[in-house]
Scaffold this motif. Structure first.
Motif: not given
Ligand SMILES: O=P(O)(O)OC[C@H]1O[C@](O)(CO)[C@@H](O)[C@@H]1O
Length: 532
Positions: A123-126, A175-182, A317-319, A321-323
């Motif tokens: 996602g935003g980390s890629a 890279t993972s903001k949450s640090g817990g994304t599978p 698309q993410q910026l 559609m997710e927003s």
């Protein structure tokens, strides 16, 4: 409208920013002065909301978070001196680290300098790093970049195969903001295992970019990874390209991150102007609003006529559609908002789906992205026909498509940049971030949360839990079971379809369970444990 009127409309609405050599044309969106007038008070509110957001308001109320990506390129605007310092410190940390990597001051464990860069994130980390790498990486970068942006085992294998024999020269960024994304967690596990198999220590190759205090940070520090870079709480994944998420991979590839930040900062200044006609992000938001009647009724087709910008539509698309894709507005009304985004590049797409755009269902507006400079200065362009170069063709095809669409009642926006460089790319990122923010304010939704993503994640973990149960039940059962019997045994008759999917997948991968019979007749299948 005749051609003179169309030309006049173009001149009336043309936006130009001299510092960025940036043009925006929304004249080919069919709006009337009355429509623009009717949105004035909403725009006034949107500008005020954006001002409050930049001053540190809780602009993401559900998550009770500030929204501060604009501070990343103007740290002096952050609401406290501590934040200003933290942002500046992070940029300096990135530059110092990249320099040490480039000059071999942090050597690769395989000896010499790191030559490869493997980025793991989703996602935003890629998407931002992928877009920027494709747009800006030099022909011979100091580190060649690779991405694992999914939990597809075959995709992971393909990337690792490309790095075979080079893991000792590979720097890995998780890279993972949450640090817990599978997905990135799975990527990390598989990459660590590849290092283990190769007998190469992983920690001296690894870097984390994550929220302070996350599980990933704890793991990185405990294992003695090379470095940890922060993602601030007030930076969302999809607006993180100008944070460490985007800047670190960019700096490592030799991309001028200060120019990227400067381009974004200049666009930020331009898009703070509280007057629609003088603010390119407001003009975009206006065009989107009118094209889709404020309800996303028309899709946004993004067509950059430049190969380097291929991934811009995917990034947007993410910026977008997710927003914007939200079920409720800020007052709690059910609104089901959003704008669908797709596109690749022109003129390539002209030979794919432009036929439908021109003649088929009129449910979109196009955003043409034009780049004035054809190729690197100093490289001559041969004539492919008398007095015509390949670049002239590209330009002609853009203009021709824009005109052909307009003549058939299809609307478009044209964004023009002088060249694809760090400054222009930074400006484009900032432009769309602000346009999304303003549009969200116009339709009164929270652009900064993503509650919808959670539903799929929760359902996936329930599937995996059911899978564990199924394996246990089948293993402990002597003989075979039918699907119906198994569903009863695991106490989930209502989830029989999920069970079937789980079993089919386990069977196909030679795992713990075997299916005997015709897979096309699920109810007749016999299920048994695979002999070990
Ligand atoms: O960086 P993280 O926390 O791993 O999240 C990755 C992505 O997952 C999401 O949270 C949901 O898709 C995105 O907003 C984010 O960019």
């Amino acid at each position: 409208m005749d051609s003179a009127q169309i030309w006049q409309r173009y001149c009336d609405w043309l936006y130009y920013h001299p510092g960025l050599e940036f043009f925006l044309d929304i004249s080919r969106i069919r709006f009337t002065p009355e429509q623009v007038g009717s949105l004035q008070s909403r725009f006034a509110e949107a500008f005020a909301a954006m001002q409050a957001l930049e001053a540190g308001a809780i602009a993401n109320p559900d998550e009770h978070r500030q929204v501060g990506h604009y501070w990343l390129r103007a740290p002096e605007l952050a609401p406290t001196p501590e934040l200003t310092q933290a942002i500046q410190g992070c940029i300096e940390q990135i530059e110092a680290f990249a320099e040490k990597i480039h000059h071999g001051m942090i050597p690769a464990s395989g000896g010499g300098r790191f030559t490869e860069l493997l980025c793991v994130g989703i996602g935003g980390s890629a998407l931002g790093p992928q877009f920027v790498a494709e747009a800006l990486a030099p022909q011979h970068p100091p580190l060649n970049i690779h991405f694992i942006d999914n939990t597809d085992p075959d995709g992971i294998d393909r990337v690792l195969a490309r790095l075979a024999g080079k893991l000792g020269q590979t720097l890995v960024i998780i890279t993972s903001k949450s640090g817990g994304t599978p997905e990135p967690r799975n990527g990390l596990v598989e990459v660590e295992q590849a290092y283990q198999k190769a007998g190469i220590p992983f920690a001296v190759h690894a870097v984390a970019i994550t929220s302070p205090g996350s599980k990933l940070e704890v793991q990185a520090r405990q294992a003695g990874w090379l470095e940890v870079f922060p993602i601030f709480d007030w930076v969302g994944g999809r607006t993180s390209e100008t944070s460490a998420v985007g800047l670190l991979p960019a700096a490592l590839q030799g991309i001028d991150i200060r120019a990227l930040l400067a381009g974004a900062a200049t666009m930020d200044e331009a898009t703070r102007v509280p007057e629609v006609k003088r603010n390119p992000a407001a003009l975009l938001a206006l065009a989107w609003y009118i094209a889709g009647q404020g309800q996303g009724r028309k899709d946004m087709v993004v067509l950059p006529y430049k190969d380097r910008l291929l991934l811009f539509s995917r990034y947007l698309q993410q910026l977008v559609m997710e927003s914007l894709g939200k079920s409720h507005d800020l007052k709690g009304n059910r609104v089901e908002q959003g704008i669908a985004v797709y596109g690749n590049k022109g003129s390539t797409d002209q030979h794919a789906y432009v036929q439908q755009l021109r003649d088929g269902i009129n449910n979109f507006f196009v955003t043409f992205i034009e780049v004035l400079q054809d190729r690197e200065p100093g490289i001559p362009s041969p004539f492919v026909e008398p007095q015509v170069t390949s670049g002239d063709y590209l330009s002609g095809l853009l203009q021709g498509t824009r005109q052909a669409l307009y003549e058939n009642g299809r609307d478009s926006i044209t964004v023009t940049i002088p060249r694809v460089d760090a400054r222009s790319v930074g400006a484009l990122i900032a432009l769309y971030e602000r346009a999304v923010g303003l549009y969200a304010a116009l339709i009164n939704i929270n652009a900064y949360h993503q509650p919808g993503v959670e539903a799929g994640k929760k359902a996936a973990s329930a599937v995996l839990e059911l899978q564990r149960q199924v394996i246990e039940v089948v293993r402990s059962h002597a003989g075979s079971l039918t699907l119906g019997q198994l569903a009863e045994k695991v106490g989930s008759p209502e989830r029989i379809e999920t069970l079937y999917f789980i079993l089919r997948h386990l069977h196909a991968n030679g795992r713990e369970i075997q299916l005997i019979g015709d897979p096309g007749c699920p109810l007749d299948l016999k299920i048994q444990a695979r002999p070990t």
